[in-house]
Write an enzyme that holds these catalytic residues in place. Structure first.
Site, short mmCIF file in Angstrom:
data_model
loop_
_atom_site.label_atom_id
_atom_site.label_comp_id
_atom_site.label_asym_id
_atom_site.label_seq_id
_atom_site.Cartn_x
_atom_site.Cartn_y
_atom_site.Cartn_z
N ASP A 44 21.58 51.84 35.14
CA ASP A 44 22.62 52.52 35.90
C ASP A 44 21.94 53.60 36.76
OD1 ASP A 44 25.33 53.48 36.53
OD2 ASP A 44 24.76 55.19 35.29
N ASP A 46 23.54 56.75 38.59
CA ASP A 46 23.94 58.15 38.45
C ASP A 46 24.14 58.51 36.98
OD1 ASP A 46 24.08 58.48 41.31
OD2 ASP A 46 25.94 57.32 41.24
#
Length: 578
Positions: A44, A46
């Protein structure tokens, strides 16, 4: 009748899940050993790679997470490919442009090094796409771009949506919590690391655990797994590893594992014997029985033995009998000092999935899984009984019962699930053994197909082979479905860790209260009135999970939402909108 050694026909799988057949055919060149577990790590963006700046379109605001560059370089040095899978709803909201997003990504690569693929969902929650996490679309796209399958990928993320997307694709999920991660997301995650460097260390450690120092050849090897059907099934990859390096494999199992043992590929002979230090409800120790067992073990004439156990069991009583039977080499996992009982004393940390725990012992004993195989669960499918008349493939199977009361779906909830699924256009078959006919009739009601009393393990395998998904508690049928590549909606009672006992390397959705008071108690009878870990599951959650797994309804009712819409927040795991 037990058919020796042969692995039978390839396990039937749904058309959209077919992979190259990686099972052993003949002898494999043992010198060609690829990484057993993972080809790629997906991350992922952020909150995992960089600090979470909401809707960031400014490269100057990019701040890597502590230790990220060095951790990622360790993965690159180990030959693992890297991808980013990220929700960027700011594009749909018009908060930044695609060009600004690409500039942010260029800045991330300047700071953290190159990634082999970037997979971005540009949609918002209401758009009904198949790519926005918790949907698994980004994971599928990333795996395809990297030339692998989701089962050979790890997804590292910081919120529940990341973990749900990983599991729904059949990938491994590894959560790195941040201040925005909710406690229930941490409780439900299959694996948790304190930060990104620790997550990468865990991935590399799991890879290394299955790499043998000296692969060996053997004549007759006795392998042991004396427990329930599910325990035998999760040991299957390790049994195949031993079989690839042995001329003959004899499997010692208990009465509860009889039918599962007969389905394992790579086994030449079965020996059934109840072990009083393993059985959950053992008879008193009988010295004459122990003498007969020792004689039977001597009759195998094994060149060595590999004793597989669960994390709470000891191999040492059997190791003593194996020594008395004249077995010259014995390998097992043992935290207790074994003295002269073990030639290979293997130790593993807590938390490994049970199939990997067993595979690590096989590797330590000198039997790696060959390059042509894969650590997924498998069964022999030749000789399965005919499937009941259920129509074309794609139906949903619901298995409400369990030999362990804490892991069974409450009957009233199971009946409601059947009604909701059938109202949404799904065919539902309700399965159970001969002692569960009253339960299955109650659960099936007027809308489900009652197969109670007609589905022993082999019959259940035949039913599951054409299923679109299985809805079940954390019990043996979940592992049987995984062995057939059938997606699982797991109504998982947290009495044992999900990361160890959840469906392995198959698309799945976990439902239930992961933080319930029964967590990690290993209770066999529910210690809390009302079965709260599962009774809070709503049938609509199950329907949403079936849709998330991509199982189409036969006849959706008028006005029904598309399969990618309406994912319940309980499944999605909440967290940042991103």
């Amino acid at each position: 009748m037990f058919t020796p050694r042969g692995s039978g026909n390839p396990p039937p799988v749904r058309r959209d899940q077919r992979e190259p057949d990686q099972r052993r055919s003949g002898r494999v060149d043992r010198a060609v050993i690829r990484p057993v577990l993972f080809d790629a790590v997906l991350l992922d963006r952020d909150g995992t790679l960089v600090e979470d700046v909401p809707y960031n379109g400014d490269p100057e605001k990019v701040r890597p997470m502590p230790g990220a560059r060095a951790a990622l370089d360790r993965l690159r040095a180990a030959g693992l490919r890297l991808g980013v899978v990220t929700n960027q709803s700011g594009l749909a909201k018009g908060l930044f442009t695609a060009a600004q997003m690409r500039a942010v990504h260029a800045r991330i690569e300047a700071l953290l090094g190159p990634f082999d693929t970037w997979q971005v969902c540009p949609h918002d929650d209401g758009d009904g796409c198949a790519c926005r996490k918790p949907a698994p679309g980004l994971v599928h796209r990333a795996a395809a771009a990297l030339g692998t399958t989701p089962a050979r990928c790890v997804l590292v993320g910081d919120i529940g949506r990341d973990m749900t997307a990983a599991l729904a694709a059949g990938a491994t999920g590894l959560l790195v919590p941040t201040p925005v991660t909710r406690p229930e997301e941490v409780a439900a995650a299959p694996h948790v690391a304190r930060d990104l460097p620790a997550a990468i260390e865990e991935i590399l450690r799991r890879q290394a655990a299955l790499r043998p120092s000296a692969p060996r050849r053997a004549g007759t090897v006795l392998v042991v797994r004396s427990d329930s059907a599910g325990d035998v099934l999760v040991t299957g990859p390790a049994v195949r590893a031993v079989a690839a390096g042995a001329d003959r494999v004899v499997l010692l199992h208990g009465p509860r594992g009889r039918h599962a043992a007969a389905l394992l590929p790579g086994v030449d002979e079965l020996v059934e014997w109840p072990l009083p230090w393993i059985d959950g409800d053992p008879a008193p120790v009988d010295p004459d029985d122990i003498r007969r067992l020792t004689d039977r073990l001597a009759g195998v004439r094994a060149d060595e033995a590999v004793v597989f156990t669960s994390f709470h069991q000891s191999p040492l009583p059997l190791a003593l009998l194996l020594r008395l039977a004249g077995v010259p080499r014995v390998s097992a996992i043992s935290d207790d000092y074994p003295g002269a009982l073990l030639d290979v004393r293997h130790r593993v940390p807590d938390g490994l999935p049970e199939p990997e725990r067993a595979l690590s012992l096989a590797a330590a004993a000198g039997f790696p899984l060959p390059a042509a195989d894969d650590p997924a669960l498998r069964i022999r499918t030749d000789g399965l009984p005919p499937t009941p008349a259920l129509g074309r493939p794609g139906y949903v199977v619901l298995h409400p019962g369990s030999a362990v009361q804490t892991r069974a779906c409450p009957p009233e909830l199971a009946a409601r699930i059947v009604r909701v699924l059938t109202a949404a256009g799904h065919r539902v078959a309700v399965t159970g053994g001969p002692d569960e006919t009253e339960l299955t009739a109650r659960v099936a009601g007027d809308t489900g197909v009652d197969l109670g009393g007609r589905t022993g393990l082999a019959e259940l395998a035949a039913v599951l082979a054409d299923a679109g998904a299985l809805v079940v508690g954390n019990t043996g049928p979940a592992h049987l479905a995984a062995a057939l590549r059938v997606p699982v909606v797991s109504l998982f009672a947290p009495t044992v860790p999900f990361g160890q006992w959840g469906p392995y390397r198959v698309p799945a959705v976990r439902l239930g209260d992961a933080a319930a008071p029964c967590r990690d108690t290993r209770a066999t009878r529910c210690p809390v009135p009302g079965h709260p870990c599962l009774s809070g599951v709503e049938p609509d959650h199950v329907l949403a999970a079936v849709r998330l797994l991509g199982v189409p309804a036969d006849a959706p009712p008028p006005g029904a939402a598309p399969a990618t819409v309406g994912i319940d927040p309980v499944i999605a795991g909440g967290g940042s909108a991103r």
